[in-house]
Motif scaffolding. Structure first.
Motif, PDB file in Angstrom:
ATOM      1  N   LEU A 119      44.863  43.024  51.838  1.00 24.46           N
ATOM      2  CA  LEU A 119      45.878  43.235  51.121  1.00 24.46           C
ATOM      3  C   LEU A 119      47.469  42.820  51.540  1.00 24.46           C
ATOM      4  N   PRO A 120      47.446  43.369  52.892  1.00 26.57           N
ATOM      5  CA  PRO A 120      48.848  43.136  53.659  1.00 26.57           C
ATOM      6  C   PRO A 120      49.264  41.493  53.514  1.00 26.57           C
ATOM      7  N   ARG A 121      48.366  40.796  53.757  1.00 22.57           N
ATOM      8  CA  ARG A 121      48.677  39.205  53.598  1.00 22.57           C
ATOM      9  C   ARG A 121      48.923  38.917  52.188  1.00 22.57           C
ATOM     10  N   MET A 122      48.347  39.519  51.431  1.00 25.12           N
ATOM     11  CA  MET A 122      48.425  38.900  49.825  1.00 25.12           C
ATOM     12  C   MET A 122      49.909  39.567  49.238  1.00 25.12           C
ATOM     13  N   ALA A 123      50.175  40.968  49.886  1.00 21.95           N
ATOM     14  CA  ALA A 123      51.430  41.307  49.274  1.00 21.95           C
ATOM     15  C   ALA A 123      52.603  40.357  49.943  1.00 21.95           C
ATOM     16  N   ALA A 124      52.530  40.054  51.124  1.00 25.02           N
ATOM     17  CA  ALA A 124      53.384  39.183  51.788  1.00 25.02           C
ATOM     18  C   ALA A 124      53.420  37.581  51.449  1.00 25.02           C
ATOM     19  N   GLY A 125      52.536  37.207  50.470  1.00 27.91           N
ATOM     20  CA  GLY A 125      52.377  35.862  49.996  1.00 27.91           C
ATOM     21  C   GLY A 125      51.790  34.905  50.740  1.00 27.91           C
ATOM     22  N   GLU A 126      51.272  35.377  51.948  1.00 27.52           N
ATOM     23  CA  GLU A 126      50.630  34.626  52.809  1.00 27.52           C
ATOM     24  C   GLU A 126      49.215  34.135  52.524  1.00 27.52           C
ATOM     25  N   ILE A 127      48.755  34.913  51.531  1.00 33.18           N
ATOM     26  CA  ILE A 127      47.327  34.484  50.750  1.00 33.18           C
ATOM     27  C   ILE A 127      47.248  34.543  49.282  1.00 33.18           C
ATOM     28  N   ILE A 128      47.075  33.682  48.920  1.00 35.11           N
ATOM     29  CA  ILE A 128      46.883  33.632  47.155  1.00 35.11           C
ATOM     30  C   ILE A 128      45.401  33.946  46.882  1.00 35.11           C
ATOM     31  N   GLY A 129      45.244  34.746  45.752  1.00 34.35           N
ATOM     32  CA  GLY A 129      43.875  35.152  45.485  1.00 34.35           C
ATOM     33  C   GLY A 129      43.751  34.733  43.903  1.00 34.35           C
ATOM     34  N   CYS A 130      42.537  34.683  43.531  1.00 40.25           N
ATOM     35  CA  CYS A 130      42.210  34.479  42.183  1.00 40.25           C
ATOM     36  C   CYS A 130      41.227  35.304  41.656  1.00 40.25           C
ATOM     37  N   PHE A 131      40.987  35.572  40.280  1.00 45.73           N
ATOM     38  CA  PHE A 131      39.936  36.425  39.844  1.00 45.73           C
ATOM     39  C   PHE A 131      39.059  35.348  38.883  1.00 45.73           C
ATOM     40  N   ALA A 132      37.947  35.301  39.226  1.00 48.97           N
ATOM     41  CA  ALA A 132      37.006  34.576  38.654  1.00 48.97           C
ATOM     42  C   ALA A 132      35.916  35.467  37.820  1.00 48.97           C
ATOM     43  N   LEU A 133      36.261  35.686  36.470  1.00 50.55           N
ATOM     44  CA  LEU A 133      35.539  36.282  35.706  1.00 50.55           C
ATOM     45  C   LEU A 133      34.991  35.391  34.628  1.00 50.55           C
ATOM     46  N   THR A 134      35.685  34.855  33.820  1.00 52.84           N
ATOM     47  CA  THR A 134      35.456  33.980  32.625  1.00 52.84           C
ATOM     48  C   THR A 134      34.702  32.955  32.931  1.00 52.84           C
ATOM     49  N   GLU A 135      33.535  32.578  32.048  1.00 51.22           N
ATOM     50  CA  GLU A 135      32.774  31.484  32.210  1.00 51.22           C
ATOM     51  C   GLU A 135      32.777  30.686  30.870  1.00 51.22           C
ATOM     52  N   PRO A 136      32.465  29.296  30.778  1.00 48.81           N
ATOM     53  CA  PRO A 136      32.552  28.479  29.820  1.00 48.81           C
ATOM     54  C   PRO A 136      31.904  29.257  28.687  1.00 48.81           C
ATOM     55  N   SER A 137      30.934  29.991  28.643  1.00 48.19           N
ATOM     56  CA  SER A 137      30.075  30.579  27.461  1.00 48.19           C
ATOM     57  C   SER A 137      30.316  31.978  27.561  1.00 48.19           C
ATOM     58  N   ALA A 138      31.117  32.614  28.349  1.00 46.64           N
ATOM     59  CA  ALA A 138      31.260  33.967  28.223  1.00 46.64           C
ATOM     60  C   ALA A 138      32.947  34.298  28.446  1.00 46.64           C
ATOM     61  N   GLY A 139      33.585  34.389  27.428  1.00 47.09           N
ATOM     62  CA  GLY A 139      34.960  34.743  27.669  1.00 47.09           C
ATOM     63  C   GLY A 139      35.085  36.233  26.947  1.00 47.09           C
ATOM     64  N   SER A 140      35.274  36.442  25.708  1.00 43.24           N
ATOM     65  CA  SER A 140      35.297  37.785  25.191  1.00 43.24           C
ATOM     66  C   SER A 140      34.016  38.677  25.338  1.00 43.24           C
ATOM     67  N   ASP A 141      33.086  38.345  25.953  1.00 39.61           N
ATOM     68  CA  ASP A 141      31.922  38.871  26.116  1.00 39.61           C
ATOM     69  C   ASP A 141      31.506  38.706  27.404  1.00 39.61           C
TER      70      ASP A 141
END
Length: 386
Positions: A119-141
């Motif tokens: 978290l400290p490095r992400m708050a400082a912009g030193e590290i970028i994160g992403c959030f991998a939830l959606t899939e090709p066949s699983a968007g709204s579900d």
């Protein structure tokens, strides 16, 4: 003097600190974003150098406390989202992915070791994160996701595919959600782990000054310590999604306000049949209708922000705000584009760019249909998702 869109003097409902924060972010957008956004959009370019500037303003994970995070209020975060999206949805999307999704997942569900490491490095912009939830066949579900993590001794091995993952190609870590024999769990995955690959989704007609990717995970091996220990089941990612949805409620009004202001200025200067376009009744009706919805949308956003700061915000209220404000913002941007005539299809003016971006915003973090059903369930007590 209230701005032209503020018919109710809504600024009087904000504290001096909130107004000062808004002024700082608006000044940044005016100087660093507006002169460049047309070129970034046309070239489908997200400027990575802007990340450190956003961190310097305290905008990365700004509503989170501790671990180097700014610790701002929900209303302050909303005002920042408003001003960023007045510049472009892509910039607000980055702040949302970084803070409301990736950082929030670690802050809400991570161990102390994970929080202190990332978290400290992400708050400082030193590290970028992403959030991998959606899939090709699983968007709204997302409950039907196919990505699976299996135990292998003291390790986890993850395989699957994800789609529409913001910032994945420039991220150092990904929060990956996967099915396990214990239900859905979240994992912190360094993106240089063997078997983790990304590819940009191109070409796009929306969010062009942002990055969305396909992600492939092929036998990605992780230690036990990569799992977020407190995220169990779909409640884990949904709690993060509600953080992002909250920011959208404010951000969409930023795009709407910018489009409205552009239309007002243009109509005052553009002469048609011997007088300004703004002098015609049909034009004034369009502008009045835009302003009415902006004021209503801002009242919704501010009320939800105050509820959030009081710890009283409920999920169906977030759905109300997301559904209403994005839907109305798209209508405002389209009407503003129409008032600009043929000039409105160029990147010299913002409304069509905002309208295109909002098509993505309307889709991600829950479609209109999903939020309608959430509200319908709340009103009737009957779930109608299936």
């Amino acid at each position: 003097m209230p701005e032209i869109s503020d018919l109710l003097n809504l600024d009087s409902l904000l504290s001096a600190e909130e107004l000062a924060l808004r002024t700082r972010v608006r000044s940044f957008v005016d100087t660093a974003v507006r002169p460049n956004i047309g070129q970034w959009y046309e070239k489908a370019h997200f400027p990575p150098e802007i990340v450190i500037e956003l961190a310097g303003l305290g905008l990365l994970g700004m509503h989170l406390s501790g671990y180097g995070c700014p610790g701002g209020s929900a209303v302050e975060y909303g005002l920042a989202a408003l001003e960023l999206e007045a510049g472009d949805s892509g910039l607000r999307t980055f702040v949302s992915v970084q803070g409301s999704l990736a950082m929030s997942a670690i802050h809400k569900h991570g161990s102390e070791e994970q929080k202190n490491e990332w978290l400290p490095r992400m708050a400082a912009g030193e590290i970028i994160g992403c959030f991998a939830l959606t899939e090709p066949s699983a968007g709204s579900d997302p409950g039907n996701m196919l990505t699976f993590a299996r135990r292998d001794g003291a390790h986890w091995i993850i395989s699957g595919t994800k789609r529409w993952i913001g910032m994945a190609s420039i991220a150092a870590i990904a929060i990956v959600w996967a099915q396990t024999s214990e239900g859905v769990r979240g994992f912190i995955v360094p993106t240089d782990t063997p078997g983790f690959t990304t590819s940009k989704i191109e070409p796009k007609l929306s969010l062009r000054a942002s990055i969305q990717c396909d992600v492939a995970l092929v036998d990605v091996r992780l230690p036990e310590t990569a799992m977020l220990p407190l995220a169990k089941g779909l409640r884990g990612p949904f709690e993060c999604l509600n953080e992002a949805r909250y920011g959208i409620i404010w951000g969409a009004m930023g795009a709407a306000r910018d489009s409205f202001e552009t239309a007002v200025k243009y109509s005052q200067e553009r002469l048609q049949f011997g007088k300004p376009l703004a002098g015609y009744q049909l034009t004034q009706e369009k502008l009045v209708n835009m302003a009415l919805e902006i004021n209503k949308g801002m009242l919704v956003a501010l009320q939800l922000g105050r509820l959030k700061d009081a710890g009283a915000l409920l999920p169906h209220q977030i759905s109300l705000g997301k559904l209403n404000n994005v839907r109305e913002a798209i209508s405002i941007c389209r009407d503003a584009r129409a008032l600009l005539g043929g000039n409105g299809i160029t990147l010299d003016y913002s409304p069509m760019r905002h309208a295109n971006n909002l098509e993505s915003v309307r889709t991600y973090e829950g479609t209109d249909e999903v939020h309608t059903l959430i509200l319908g369930h709340h009103i009737t007590g009957i779930p109608a998702f299936r």
